[in-house]
Design a protein around this motif. Structure first.
Motif, PDB file in Angstrom:
ATOM      1  N   UNK A   1       0.813  -1.191   0.000  1.00 53.03           N
ATOM      2  CA  UNK A   1       0.000   0.000   0.000  1.00 53.03           C
ATOM      3  C   UNK A   1       0.863   1.263   0.000  1.00 53.03           C
ATOM      4  N   UNK A   2       1.992   1.225   0.684  1.00 51.50           N
ATOM      5  CA  UNK A   2       2.882   2.382   0.744  1.00 51.50           C
ATOM      6  C   UNK A   2       3.485   2.683  -0.630  1.00 51.50           C
ATOM      7  N   UNK A   3       3.751   1.647  -1.423  1.00 52.66           N
ATOM      8  CA  UNK A   3       4.326   1.880  -2.750  1.00 52.66           C
ATOM      9  C   UNK A   3       3.328   2.563  -3.672  1.00 52.66           C
ATOM     10  N   UNK A   4       2.044   2.352  -3.458  1.00 57.13           N
ATOM     11  CA  UNK A   4       1.042   3.040  -4.262  1.00 57.13           C
ATOM     12  C   UNK A   4       1.041   4.540  -3.989  1.00 57.13           C
ATOM     13  N   UNK A   5       1.303   4.931  -2.757  1.00 55.82           N
ATOM     14  CA  UNK A   5       1.396   6.359  -2.432  1.00 55.82           C
ATOM     15  C   UNK A   5       2.616   6.984  -3.092  1.00 55.82           C
ATOM     16  N   UNK A   6       3.690   6.233  -3.148  1.00 56.87           N
ATOM     17  CA  UNK A   6       4.920   6.743  -3.761  1.00 56.87           C
ATOM     18  C   UNK A   6       4.779   6.935  -5.265  1.00 56.87           C
ATOM     19  N   UNK A   7       3.945   6.158  -5.900  1.00 54.82           N
ATOM     20  CA  UNK A   7       3.759   6.274  -7.341  1.00 54.82           C
ATOM     21  C   UNK A   7       3.248   7.667  -7.700  1.00 54.82           C
ATOM     22  N   UNK A   8       2.389   8.222  -6.891  1.00 57.55           N
ATOM     23  CA  UNK A   8       1.875   9.570  -7.130  1.00 57.55           C
ATOM     24  C   UNK A   8       3.020  10.587  -7.095  1.00 57.55           C
ATOM     25  N   UNK A   9       3.911  10.464  -6.121  1.00 56.64           N
ATOM     26  CA  UNK A   9       5.052  11.383  -6.019  1.00 56.64           C
ATOM     27  C   UNK A   9       6.015  11.219  -7.192  1.00 56.64           C
ATOM     28  N   UNK A  10       6.239   9.974  -7.602  1.00 53.90           N
ATOM     29  CA  UNK A  10       7.097   9.736  -8.757  1.00 53.90           C
ATOM     30  C   UNK A  10       6.489  10.330 -10.019  1.00 53.90           C
ATOM     31  N   UNK A  11       5.191  10.191 -10.161  1.00 53.51           N
ATOM     32  CA  UNK A  11       4.504  10.756 -11.322  1.00 53.51           C
ATOM     33  C   UNK A  11       4.604  12.276 -11.331  1.00 53.51           C
ATOM     34  N   UNK A  12       4.374  12.906 -10.194  1.00 54.56           N
ATOM     35  CA  UNK A  12       4.454  14.372 -10.100  1.00 54.56           C
ATOM     36  C   UNK A  12       5.874  14.846 -10.382  1.00 54.56           C
ATOM     37  N   UNK A  13       6.865  14.152  -9.816  1.00 58.29           N
ATOM     38  CA  UNK A  13       8.261  14.531 -10.047  1.00 58.29           C
ATOM     39  C   UNK A  13       8.638  14.358 -11.519  1.00 58.29           C
ATOM     40  N   UNK A  14       8.190  13.277 -12.128  1.00 61.80           N
ATOM     41  CA  UNK A  14       8.488  13.044 -13.549  1.00 61.80           C
ATOM     42  C   UNK A  14       7.822  14.089 -14.429  1.00 61.80           C
ATOM     43  N   UNK A  15       6.585  14.413 -14.120  1.00 54.32           N
ATOM     44  CA  UNK A  15       5.876  15.428 -14.886  1.00 54.32           C
ATOM     45  C   UNK A  15       6.554  16.791 -14.753  1.00 54.32           C
ATOM     46  N   UNK A  16       6.954  17.142 -13.546  1.00 53.05           N
ATOM     47  CA  UNK A  16       7.656  18.405 -13.325  1.00 53.05           C
ATOM     48  C   UNK A  16       8.979  18.445 -14.089  1.00 53.05           C
ATOM     49  N   UNK A  17       9.707  17.339 -14.080  1.00 50.90           N
ATOM     50  CA  UNK A  17      10.966  17.245 -14.811  1.00 50.90           C
ATOM     51  C   UNK A  17      10.745  17.458 -16.306  1.00 50.90           C
ATOM     52  N   UNK A  18       9.728  16.805 -16.858  1.00 52.08           N
ATOM     53  CA  UNK A  18       9.442  16.918 -18.293  1.00 52.08           C
ATOM     54  C   UNK A  18       9.046  18.347 -18.656  1.00 52.08           C
ATOM     55  N   UNK A  19       8.223  18.968 -17.832  1.00 52.28           N
ATOM     56  CA  UNK A  19       7.791  20.344 -18.097  1.00 52.28           C
ATOM     57  C   UNK A  19       8.982  21.300 -18.040  1.00 52.28           C
ATOM     58  N   UNK A  20       9.847  21.149 -17.035  1.00 47.86           N
ATOM     59  CA  UNK A  20      11.015  22.030 -16.918  1.00 47.86           C
ATOM     60  C   UNK A  20      11.997  21.819 -18.066  1.00 47.86           C
ATOM     61  N   UNK A  21      12.214  20.573 -18.475  1.00 48.00           N
ATOM     62  CA  UNK A  21      13.109  20.313 -19.606  1.00 48.00           C
ATOM     63  C   UNK A  21      12.559  20.931 -20.894  1.00 48.00           C
ATOM     64  N   UNK A  22      11.252  20.829 -21.093  1.00 51.95           N
ATOM     65  CA  UNK A  22      10.653  21.433 -22.278  1.00 51.95           C
ATOM     66  C   UNK A  22      10.778  22.952 -22.231  1.00 51.95           C
ATOM     67  N   UNK A  23      10.511  23.523 -21.077  1.00 54.88           N
ATOM     68  CA  UNK A  23      10.625  24.978 -20.935  1.00 54.88           C
ATOM     69  C   UNK A  23      12.063  25.426 -21.184  1.00 54.88           C
ATOM     70  N   UNK A  24      13.039  24.634 -20.754  1.00 51.34           N
ATOM     71  CA  UNK A  24      14.446  24.969 -20.985  1.00 51.34           C
ATOM     72  C   UNK A  24      14.770  24.955 -22.479  1.00 51.34           C
ATOM     73  N   UNK A  25      14.241  23.984 -23.199  1.00 52.95           N
ATOM     74  CA  UNK A  25      14.564  23.890 -24.627  1.00 52.95           C
ATOM     75  C   UNK A  25      14.005  25.053 -25.432  1.00 52.95           C
ATOM     76  N   UNK A  26      12.862  25.606 -25.020  1.00 52.44           N
ATOM     77  CA  UNK A  26      12.281  26.714 -25.777  1.00 52.44           C
ATOM     78  C   UNK A  26      12.674  28.079 -25.207  1.00 52.44           C
ATOM     79  N   UNK A  27      13.378  28.081 -24.085  1.00 53.59           N
ATOM     80  CA  UNK A  27      13.763  29.364 -23.482  1.00 53.59           C
ATOM     81  C   UNK A  27      14.921  29.996 -24.230  1.00 53.59           C
ATOM     82  N   UNK A  28      15.074  31.282 -24.031  1.00 57.83           N
ATOM     83  CA  UNK A  28      16.165  32.041 -24.639  1.00 57.83           C
ATOM     84  C   UNK A  28      17.151  32.443 -23.553  1.00 57.83           C
ATOM     85  N   UNK A  29      18.265  32.969 -23.974  1.00 56.85           N
ATOM     86  CA  UNK A  29      19.301  33.378 -23.027  1.00 56.85           C
ATOM     87  C   UNK A  29      18.786  34.432 -22.055  1.00 56.85           C
TER      88      UNK A  29
END
Length: 77
Positions: free
Chosen positions: A1-29
């Motif tokens: 049951x505890x691992x199911x709670x962690x999946x939500x945090x992993x998903x949020x962290x992964x989503x945040x990582x993907x959004x920040x990486x995308x924002x970095x690629x389209x950002x300017x100096x």
């Protein structure tokens, strides 16, 4: 049951990582200036040289022949 709670945090962290990486690629100096300016100031302090800001390139140190640009922001570190 505890691992199911962690999946939500992993998903949020992964989503945040993907959004920040995308924002970095389209950002300017200019948008990463808050990350580049401290690096520029440290180099100016240590070497005693001055930089000039290039609109599309970043901070150029003529005496050292180097450019502090988007790749030097430390985001990928």
């Amino acid at each position: 049951m505890n691992s199911n709670k962690n999946i939500v945090y992993y998903f949020i962290a992964s989503l945040l990582f993907i959004v920040l990486k995308y924002a970095y690629t389209i950002s300017k100096t200019q948008t990463l200036d808050f990350l580049l300016k401290p690096t520029k100031q440290i180099i100016e302090l240590l070497t005693g040289t001055q930089s000039t800001y290039l609109e599309k390139g970043g901070y150029f140190f003529k005496q050292l022949n180097i450019v502090i640009d988007k790749s030097c922001s430390g985001f990928n570190f």
